[in-house]
Design a protein around this motif. Structure first.
Motif, PDB file in Angstrom:
ATOM      1  N   ASP A  49       0.770  -1.172   0.018  1.00 61.65           N
ATOM      2  CA  ASP A  49      -0.117  -0.221  -0.016  1.00 61.65           C
ATOM      3  C   ASP A  49       0.733   1.344  -0.096  1.00 61.65           C
ATOM      4  OD1 ASP A  49       1.293  -0.082   2.465  1.00 61.65           O
ATOM      5  OD2 ASP A  49      -0.824  -0.125   3.402  1.00 61.65           O
ATOM      6  N   ASP A  50       2.029   1.022  -0.098  1.00 59.47           N
ATOM      7  CA  ASP A  50       3.319   2.411  -0.343  1.00 59.47           C
ATOM      8  C   ASP A  50       3.467   2.830   1.106  1.00 59.47           C
ATOM      9  OD1 ASP A  50       3.915   2.362  -2.858  1.00 59.47           O
ATOM     10  OD2 ASP A  50       3.199   4.174  -3.424  1.00 59.47           O
ATOM     11  N   GLU A  51       2.905   2.274   2.154  1.00 59.10           N
ATOM     12  CA  GLU A  51       3.422   2.545   3.455  1.00 59.10           C
ATOM     13  C   GLU A  51       4.724   2.129   3.925  1.00 59.10           C
ATOM     14  OE1 GLU A  51       1.314   1.916   7.884  1.00 59.10           O
ATOM     15  OE2 GLU A  51      -0.062   2.218   6.116  1.00 59.10           O
ATOM     16  N   LEU A  52       5.453   2.833   4.441  1.00 63.30           N
ATOM     17  CA  LEU A  52       6.814   2.583   5.051  1.00 63.30           C
ATOM     18  C   LEU A  52       6.628   1.440   6.066  1.00 63.30           C
ATOM     19  CD1 LEU A  52       8.729   5.693   5.516  1.00 63.30           C
ATOM     20  CD2 LEU A  52       8.449   4.539   3.454  1.00 63.30           C
ATOM     21  N   LEU A  53       7.400   0.495   6.018  1.00 64.04           N
ATOM     22  CA  LEU A  53       7.265  -0.646   6.974  1.00 64.04           C
ATOM     23  C   LEU A  53       8.644  -0.503   7.939  1.00 64.04           C
ATOM     24  CD1 LEU A  53       7.068  -3.697   4.364  1.00 64.04           C
ATOM     25  CD2 LEU A  53       5.094  -2.353   5.877  1.00 64.04           C
ATOM     26  N   GLN A  54       8.222   0.118   8.984  1.00 66.40           N
ATOM     27  CA  GLN A  54       9.211   0.807   9.960  1.00 66.40           C
ATOM     28  C   GLN A  54       9.828  -0.253  11.043  1.00 66.40           C
ATOM     29  OE1 GLN A  54       7.191   4.276  10.559  1.00 66.40           O
ATOM     30  NE2 GLN A  54       8.997   5.247   9.820  1.00 66.40           N
ATOM     31  N   GLU A  55       8.885  -1.265  11.089  1.00 66.85           N
ATOM     32  CA  GLU A  55       9.273  -2.372  12.189  1.00 66.85           C
ATOM     33  C   GLU A  55      10.829  -3.029  11.787  1.00 66.85           C
ATOM     34  OE1 GLU A  55       6.567  -3.941   9.934  1.00 66.85           O
ATOM     35  OE2 GLU A  55       5.580  -1.944  10.677  1.00 66.85           O
ATOM     36  N   LYS A  56      11.546  -3.446  12.867  1.00 67.31           N
ATOM     37  CA  LYS A  56      12.804  -3.824  12.770  1.00 67.31           C
ATOM     38  C   LYS A  56      12.732  -5.018  12.063  1.00 67.31           C
ATOM     39  CE  LYS A  56      17.166  -4.429  15.231  1.00 67.31           C
ATOM     40  NZ  LYS A  56      17.830  -3.296  14.760  1.00 67.31           N
ATOM     41  N   GLY A  57      13.604  -5.126  10.752  1.00 66.29           N
ATOM     42  CA  GLY A  57      13.486  -6.451   9.911  1.00 66.29           C
ATOM     43  C   GLY A  57      12.472  -6.533   8.936  1.00 66.29           C
ATOM     44  N   ALA A  58      11.489  -5.674   9.106  1.00 65.57           N
ATOM     45  CA  ALA A  58      10.373  -5.659   7.841  1.00 65.57           C
ATOM     46  C   ALA A  58      10.827  -5.730   6.538  1.00 65.57           C
ATOM     47  CB  ALA A  58       9.595  -4.505   8.168  1.00 65.57           C
ATOM     48  N   ALA A  59      10.110  -6.931   6.075  1.00 68.53           N
ATOM     49  CA  ALA A  59      10.459  -7.274   4.733  1.00 68.53           C
ATOM     50  C   ALA A  59       9.495  -6.867   3.700  1.00 68.53           C
ATOM     51  CB  ALA A  59      10.957  -8.598   4.574  1.00 68.53           C
ATOM     52  N   THR A  60       9.624  -6.857   2.403  1.00 65.85           N
ATOM     53  CA  THR A  60       8.635  -6.802   1.197  1.00 65.85           C
ATOM     54  C   THR A  60       9.164  -7.599   0.022  1.00 65.85           C
ATOM     55  OG1 THR A  60       7.235  -5.046   0.254  1.00 65.85           O
ATOM     56  CG2 THR A  60       9.535  -4.580   0.339  1.00 65.85           C
ATOM     57  N   PRO A  61       8.009  -8.009  -0.590  1.00 63.23           N
ATOM     58  CA  PRO A  61       8.332  -8.937  -1.619  1.00 63.23           C
ATOM     59  C   PRO A  61       9.095  -7.908  -2.780  1.00 63.23           C
ATOM     60  CG  PRO A  61       6.245  -8.999  -1.193  1.00 63.23           C
ATOM     61  CD  PRO A  61       6.649  -8.156  -0.320  1.00 63.23           C
ATOM     62  N   VAL A  62       9.918  -8.364  -3.441  1.00 63.60           N
ATOM     63  CA  VAL A  62      10.525  -7.831  -4.654  1.00 63.60           C
ATOM     64  C   VAL A  62       9.977  -8.115  -5.863  1.00 63.60           C
ATOM     65  CG1 VAL A  62      12.825  -7.588  -6.165  1.00 63.60           C
ATOM     66  CG2 VAL A  62      13.033  -7.799  -3.416  1.00 63.60           C
ATOM     67  N   PRO A  63       9.325  -7.018  -6.523  1.00 59.64           N
ATOM     68  CA  PRO A  63       8.541  -7.337  -7.825  1.00 59.64           C
ATOM     69  C   PRO A  63       9.526  -7.801  -8.761  1.00 59.64           C
ATOM     70  CG  PRO A  63       8.027  -5.229  -6.830  1.00 59.64           C
ATOM     71  CD  PRO A  63       9.068  -5.583  -5.906  1.00 59.64           C
ATOM     72  N   LEU A  64       9.290  -8.527  -9.571  1.00 59.19           N
ATOM     73  CA  LEU A  64      10.197  -9.298 -10.627  1.00 59.19           C
ATOM     74  C   LEU A  64      10.686  -8.211 -11.621  1.00 59.19           C
ATOM     75  CD1 LEU A  64      11.703 -11.679 -11.421  1.00 59.19           C
ATOM     76  CD2 LEU A  64       9.982 -12.358 -13.006  1.00 59.19           C
ATOM     77  N   ALA A  65       9.842  -7.507 -11.979  1.00 60.83           N
ATOM     78  CA  ALA A  65      10.067  -6.191 -12.866  1.00 60.83           C
ATOM     79  C   ALA A  65      11.093  -5.143 -12.212  1.00 60.83           C
ATOM     80  CB  ALA A  65       8.622  -5.479 -13.173  1.00 60.83           C
ATOM     81  N   LEU A  66      11.299  -5.094 -10.869  1.00 59.26           N
ATOM     82  CA  LEU A  66      12.243  -4.263 -10.229  1.00 59.26           C
ATOM     83  C   LEU A  66      13.379  -4.991  -9.856  1.00 59.26           C
ATOM     84  CD1 LEU A  66       9.462  -2.045  -8.570  1.00 59.26           C
ATOM     85  CD2 LEU A  66      10.777  -1.495 -10.473  1.00 59.26           C
ATOM     86  N   LEU A  67      13.525  -6.329  -9.991  1.00 54.51           N
ATOM     87  CA  LEU A  67      14.675  -7.186  -9.461  1.00 54.51           C
ATOM     88  C   LEU A  67      15.859  -6.421  -9.670  1.00 54.51           C
ATOM     89  CD1 LEU A  67      15.632  -9.311  -7.741  1.00 54.51           C
ATOM     90  CD2 LEU A  67      15.694 -10.838  -9.944  1.00 54.51           C
ATOM     91  N   THR A  68      16.269  -6.036 -11.039  1.00 49.19           N
ATOM     92  CA  THR A  68      17.550  -5.486 -11.221  1.00 49.19           C
ATOM     93  C   THR A  68      17.863  -4.055 -10.238  1.00 49.19           C
ATOM     94  OG1 THR A  68      17.590  -6.431 -13.583  1.00 49.19           O
ATOM     95  CG2 THR A  68      19.023  -4.222 -13.163  1.00 49.19           C
ATOM     96  N   ASP A  69      16.821  -3.106 -10.435  1.00 49.45           N
ATOM     97  CA  ASP A  69      16.912  -1.911  -9.438  1.00 49.45           C
ATOM     98  C   ASP A  69      17.072  -2.332  -8.051  1.00 49.45           C
ATOM     99  OD1 ASP A  69      16.580  -0.443 -11.984  1.00 49.45           O
ATOM    100  OD2 ASP A  69      14.507  -0.277 -11.383  1.00 49.45           O
ATOM    101  N   VAL A  70      16.489  -3.423  -7.661  1.00 50.92           N
ATOM    102  CA  VAL A  70      16.583  -3.720  -6.180  1.00 50.92           C
ATOM    103  C   VAL A  70      18.018  -4.186  -5.902  1.00 50.92           C
ATOM    104  CG1 VAL A  70      15.892  -5.080  -4.353  1.00 50.92           C
ATOM    105  CG2 VAL A  70      14.251  -3.746  -5.718  1.00 50.92           C
ATOM    106  N   VAL A  71      18.658  -4.910  -6.777  1.00 52.67           N
ATOM    107  CA  VAL A  71      19.812  -5.536  -6.689  1.00 52.67           C
ATOM    108  C   VAL A  71      21.022  -4.790  -6.677  1.00 52.67           C
ATOM    109  CG1 VAL A  71      21.534  -7.130  -7.766  1.00 52.67           C
ATOM    110  CG2 VAL A  71      19.216  -8.028  -7.201  1.00 52.67           C
ATOM    111  N   ASP A  72      20.674  -3.683  -7.798  1.00 52.79           N
ATOM    112  CA  ASP A  72      21.837  -2.506  -7.962  1.00 52.79           C
ATOM    113  C   ASP A  72      21.565  -1.712  -6.686  1.00 52.79           C
ATOM    114  OD1 ASP A  72      22.538  -3.497 -10.586  1.00 52.79           O
ATOM    115  OD2 ASP A  72      21.152  -1.891 -11.552  1.00 52.79           O
TER     116      ASP A  72
END
Length: 99
Positions: A49-72
């Motif tokens: 929902d575009d909300e910041l996940l501020q809990e310690k260690g909070a993870a979010t799925p990596v959309p396949l279309a953005l994998l290269t950007d996330v890895v970079d």
């Protein structure tokens, strides 16, 4: 059962260790759909929902279309605080603890 994306790739998630974050913002430049700097000057991952996940260690799925950007983002991060891991077994694929 191993989780996979629609095209058969392994599902990945990303999280940020705010204790190591330098607030440089490279991640938000590479993938603003996934990362955002908060008022505290640190980067966080965003939920569906575009909300910041501020809990310690909070993870979010990596959309396949953005994998290269996330890895970079993980590779270029000066704080070495971005961790990309498999959802199925939490093994880090990209980031400072990747084997």
């Amino acid at each position: 059962m191993q989780q996979r994306t629609a095209d058969g790739d392994e599902a990945l998630e990303v999280w940020i260790d705010q204790d190591l974050c330098t607030g440089d913002g490279i991640c938000a430049q590479y993938a603003p759909e996934v990362f955002e700097l908060d008022i505290d000057g640190l980067a966080y991952v965003k939920g569906a929902d575009d909300e910041l996940l501020q809990e310690k260690g909070a993870a979010t799925p990596v959309p396949l279309a953005l994998l290269t950007d996330v890895v970079d983002s993980a590779r270029e991060c000066p704080g070495e605080c971005i961790h990309v891991r498999r959802v199925s077994d939490k093994v880090e694929r990209y980031g400072p603890d990747a084997g």
